[in-house]
Scaffold this motif. Sequence first.
Motif, PDB file in Angstrom:
ATOM      1  N   SER A   1      49.902  40.151  32.299  1.00 29.53           N
ATOM      2  CA  SER A   1      48.775  40.029  33.221  1.00 29.53           C
ATOM      3  C   SER A   1      47.888  41.268  33.127  1.00 29.53           C
ATOM      4  CB  SER A   1      49.277  39.876  34.663  1.00 29.53           C
ATOM      5  OG  SER A   1      50.029  38.692  34.803  1.00 29.53           O
ATOM      6  N   ALA A   2      46.593  41.052  33.192  1.00 30.81           N
ATOM      7  CA  ALA A   2      45.653  42.170  33.144  1.00 30.81           C
ATOM      8  C   ALA A   2      44.586  41.969  34.210  1.00 30.81           C
ATOM      9  CB  ALA A   2      45.009  42.275  31.765  1.00 30.81           C
ATOM     10  N   MET A   3      44.284  43.032  34.930  1.00 30.86           N
ATOM     11  CA  MET A   3      43.255  42.997  35.956  1.00 30.86           C
ATOM     12  C   MET A   3      42.175  44.013  35.594  1.00 30.86           C
ATOM     13  SD  MET A   3      45.702  42.799  39.336  1.00 30.86           S
ATOM     14  CE  MET A   3      44.341  42.387  40.435  1.00 30.86           C
ATOM     15  N   LEU A   4      40.918  43.614  35.757  1.00 29.36           N
ATOM     16  CA  LEU A   4      39.787  44.477  35.441  1.00 29.36           C
ATOM     17  C   LEU A   4      38.985  44.739  36.706  1.00 29.36           C
ATOM     18  CD1 LEU A   4      37.830  45.900  33.480  1.00 29.36           C
ATOM     19  CD2 LEU A   4      36.750  43.680  33.087  1.00 29.36           C
ATOM     20  N   LEU A   5      38.814  46.019  37.040  1.00 31.20           N
ATOM     21  CA  LEU A   5      38.065  46.387  38.238  1.00 31.20           C
ATOM     22  C   LEU A   5      36.632  46.724  37.880  1.00 31.20           C
ATOM     23  CD1 LEU A   5      37.712  47.098  41.193  1.00 31.20           C
ATOM     24  CD2 LEU A   5      38.702  49.355  40.724  1.00 31.20           C
ATOM     25  N   ARG A   6      35.703  45.884  38.364  1.00 30.04           N
ATOM     26  CA  ARG A   6      34.269  46.164  38.289  1.00 30.04           C
ATOM     27  C   ARG A   6      33.721  45.886  39.680  1.00 30.04           C
ATOM     28  NH1 ARG A   6      32.853  43.222  32.557  1.00 30.04           N
ATOM     29  NH2 ARG A   6      33.377  44.948  31.180  1.00 30.04           N
ATOM     30  N   PRO A   7      33.699  46.878  40.526  1.00 30.28           N
ATOM     31  CA  PRO A   7      33.424  46.646  41.951  1.00 30.28           C
ATOM     32  C   PRO A   7      31.996  46.223  42.245  1.00 30.28           C
ATOM     33  CG  PRO A   7      33.457  48.984  41.485  1.00 30.28           C
ATOM     34  CD  PRO A   7      33.884  48.294  40.218  1.00 30.28           C
ATOM     35  N   GLY A   8      31.861  45.379  43.256  1.00 36.05           N
ATOM     36  CA  GLY A   8      30.547  44.990  43.739  1.00 36.05           C
ATOM     37  C   GLY A   8      30.004  46.013  44.721  1.00 36.05           C
TER      38      GLY A   8
END
Length: 210
Positions: A45-52
């Motif tokens: 599993s991979a999560m990518l953080l690109r915040p709004g």
Amino acid sequence: FSDPAAALYRELNIPYRRGVLLHGPPGNGKTSIIRALGALQPNISAMLLRPGARFDDNDFVELIRDWTKQAPAMLVIEDLDSILTKMKVSTLLNQIDGIDQPGGGLLIIATTNYPDELDPAINNRPGRFDVVVEVGPPTQPLRLQYFKRCTLQSLGTALMEELATTTHGLSFAQLREIESLSGLIAVRAGRRARIPDDVREAAKIVLLSH
């Protein structure tokens, strides 16, 4: 991310989690490295953080909770310095400090173009980001490899060696721009193929802009 690796970490009493910080000027492959790692681990599993715009500390706490629940898992934080304008440094440190799971298998990868702007507590303390890797502009041998593998290679080895020598300090993205711009120069001249002078002119333009 394998059972033998997990067993070895437990046997040596090493937390089965690592933090990696990739830094360097834009256009040199930090994101490409992360994509390659993801491709090598298709079952992780991979999560990518690109915040709004409304991202805050509570969102980050929830993200870390979700990430650890999915272990083994990777968490990617792109442009870490930018994200820290939306949340407190202390929240980041508290959440990733010594984080571990009973089964382990946690990898956090962060990128930044501006490492000097980060709080020293982030990148100078093991247990948070254990490995700090500079992804800098390509060296001359790497530039030569790039040109030999791109669409310009048909123009001959001598030109590729000339380009590799004269493009010191340029990023991979800028090398790619030379390739694209030389094609546009050929089109502007009414030709359906590049000539060496098209490439030299493109390189000159990119070097001047750099």
